[in-house]
Design a protein around this motif. Structure first.
Motif, short mmCIF file in Angstrom:
data_model
loop_
_atom_site.label_atom_id
_atom_site.label_comp_id
_atom_site.label_asym_id
_atom_site.label_seq_id
_atom_site.Cartn_x
_atom_site.Cartn_y
_atom_site.Cartn_z
N PRO A 51 0.83 -1.22 0.00
CA PRO A 51 0.00 0.00 0.00
C PRO A 51 0.86 1.27 0.00
CG PRO A 51 -0.18 -1.14 2.11
CD PRO A 51 0.53 -2.06 1.18
N ALA A 52 2.02 1.21 0.66
CA ALA A 52 2.89 2.39 0.70
C ALA A 52 3.42 2.71 -0.70
CB ALA A 52 4.07 2.15 1.65
N VAL A 53 3.77 1.67 -1.46
CA VAL A 53 4.27 1.87 -2.83
C VAL A 53 3.15 2.41 -3.73
CG1 VAL A 53 5.06 0.64 -4.89
CG2 VAL A 53 6.19 0.26 -2.70
N ALA A 54 1.94 1.85 -3.56
CA ALA A 54 0.80 2.38 -4.32
C ALA A 54 0.59 3.85 -3.98
CB ALA A 54 -0.46 1.58 -3.99
N GLY A 55 0.75 4.19 -2.70
CA GLY A 55 0.59 5.57 -2.25
C GLY A 55 1.62 6.50 -2.89
N VAL A 56 2.87 6.05 -2.95
CA VAL A 56 3.92 6.95 -3.46
C VAL A 56 3.73 7.17 -4.98
CG1 VAL A 56 5.80 5.32 -4.02
CG2 VAL A 56 6.33 7.60 -3.20
N VAL A 57 3.25 6.14 -5.68
CA VAL A 57 2.96 6.33 -7.12
C VAL A 57 1.85 7.37 -7.28
CG1 VAL A 57 2.04 5.20 -9.18
CG2 VAL A 57 3.76 4.03 -7.79
N ALA A 58 0.81 7.24 -6.45
CA ALA A 58 -0.30 8.21 -6.50
C ALA A 58 0.19 9.61 -6.09
CB ALA A 58 -1.42 7.76 -5.57
N GLY A 59 1.00 9.65 -5.04
CA GLY A 59 1.49 10.94 -4.53
C GLY A 59 2.35 11.69 -5.53
N THR A 60 3.27 10.96 -6.20
CA THR A 60 4.13 11.64 -7.18
C THR A 60 3.31 12.10 -8.38
OG1 THR A 60 4.78 9.45 -7.97
CG2 THR A 60 6.38 10.60 -6.64
N ALA A 61 2.31 11.28 -8.79
CA ALA A 61 1.47 11.68 -9.93
C ALA A 61 0.68 12.93 -9.57
CB ALA A 61 0.53 10.54 -10.30
N LEU A 62 0.14 12.93 -8.34
CA LEU A 62 -0.65 14.08 -7.86
C LEU A 62 0.23 15.32 -7.80
CD1 LEU A 62 -3.54 14.47 -6.73
CD2 LEU A 62 -2.59 14.12 -4.44
N GLN A 63 1.49 15.12 -7.37
CA GLN A 63 2.40 16.26 -7.19
C GLN A 63 2.68 16.98 -8.51
OE1 GLN A 63 6.48 16.17 -7.32
NE2 GLN A 63 6.81 16.75 -5.20
N ALA B 10 -0.57 3.05 5.72
CA ALA B 10 0.59 2.87 4.84
C ALA B 10 0.36 3.56 3.49
CB ALA B 10 0.87 1.38 4.63
N PHE B 11 -0.87 3.47 2.98
CA PHE B 11 -1.17 4.12 1.70
C PHE B 11 -1.07 5.64 1.83
CE2 PHE B 11 -4.09 6.10 -1.35
CZ PHE B 11 -3.61 5.58 -2.54
N GLY B 14 2.53 6.68 2.10
CA GLY B 14 3.19 6.63 0.80
C GLY B 14 2.80 7.84 -0.05
N THR B 15 1.52 8.20 -0.01
CA THR B 15 1.04 9.36 -0.79
C THR B 15 1.75 10.63 -0.32
OG1 THR B 15 -1.11 8.28 -0.93
CG2 THR B 15 -1.02 10.60 -1.54
N GLY B 18 5.29 10.67 -1.56
CA GLY B 18 5.40 11.07 -2.96
C GLY B 18 5.18 12.56 -3.15
N MET B 19 4.26 13.11 -2.35
CA MET B 19 3.93 14.54 -2.47
C MET B 19 5.09 15.43 -2.05
SD MET B 19 0.85 15.44 -3.53
CE MET B 19 0.63 17.04 -2.77
N TYR B 65 9.57 11.76 -14.54
CA TYR B 65 9.04 13.11 -14.74
C TYR B 65 10.16 14.13 -14.93
CZ TYR B 65 4.55 11.30 -12.92
OH TYR B 65 3.39 10.59 -12.73
#
Lengths: 88, 132
Positions: A51-63, B10-11, B14-15, B18-19, B65
């Motif tokens: 879930p953390a990896v899914a989150g970071v993919v979403a977070g970088t895309a959002l950023q 955890a999700f 991670g978000t 990334g942010m 990116y």
């Protein structure tokens, strides 16, 4: 991340990318050290990883879709909250 | 133990990672302590497993990116452990409360710099070229 922006002249998105890459090295050393001391619960670590990896993919895309200055603002809020938690 | 809860934490961690370019430990650690019954030490150690993955995937995405300066990352990643070693020795010499206040002061210093930057508004585009 603030160091990269305020002292090394990175833009926000560059600073987050560079910071994440540096974190890999630092965290890897940490895992090896703590692992040797028996502090790592590998099953629970692997449980939170997908879930953390899914989150970071979403977070970088959002950023990529928000203004760079907003990234600075979010990080500033994060720092103030963390400072408040430490003091109180 | 709350498995669904920790998966959500955890999700979100991670978000956030990334942010703003952090590993997510700031949320993993309390999550592991509260929801997975780990001690603070075990939680910090265990969170690093996910932090490695978050950093690697996040850096790879940002590279795609065009937002990665690999040389700076290597320099920081390899010099930090040196700083950590010095910091650990210094930290052991001072009272915990002093350490907390010092860290809070440092956080506020950086927060101020970033807030000023954020409030100045969007960066002006590089000097405009008049259409030829």
């Amino acid at each position: 991340m603030p160091l990269l922006i305020l002292w090394l002249g990175h833009r926000e998105r560059e600073a987050t990318g560079t910071s994440l890459a540096a974190i890999v090295i630092i965290a890897l050393l940490g895992v090896i050290g703590h692992g040797a001391l028996g502090n790592v619960d590998l099953a629970k670590g692997l449980l939170i990883t997908p879930p953390a990896v899914a989150g970071v993919v979403a977070g970088t895309a959002l950023q990529q879709r928000v203004p760079e200055r907003a990234v600075s603002a979010v990080f500033a809020v994060l720092l103030v909250v963390s400072a408040a938690v430490l003091v109180f | 133990m709350d498995v669904v809860g920790i998966l959500i934490v955890a999700f979100v961690a991670g978000t956030l990672g990334g942010m703003v370019g952090v590993g997510g430990g700031v949320l993993f650690v309390p999550g592991l302590v509260v929801l997975m019954d780990l001690s603070q030490l075990e939680a910090e150690a265990t969170s690093l497993v996910a932090v490695v993955a978050v950093g690697a995937v996040g850096a790879w995405r940002q590279h795609g990116y065009g937002n990665l300066r690999l040389n700076d990352a290597l320099a920081i990643g390899l010099l930090s452990p040196l700083g950590v070693a010095i910091g650990v020795v210094a930290a052991n010499e001072m009272p915990e409360r002093t350490l907390e206040l010092l860290f809070a002061a440092l956080s506020l210093y950086f927060a101020t710099g970033l807030a000023i930057r954020a409030l100045r508004g969007p960066e002006r585009p590089s000097p405009a070229r008049s259409p030829q």
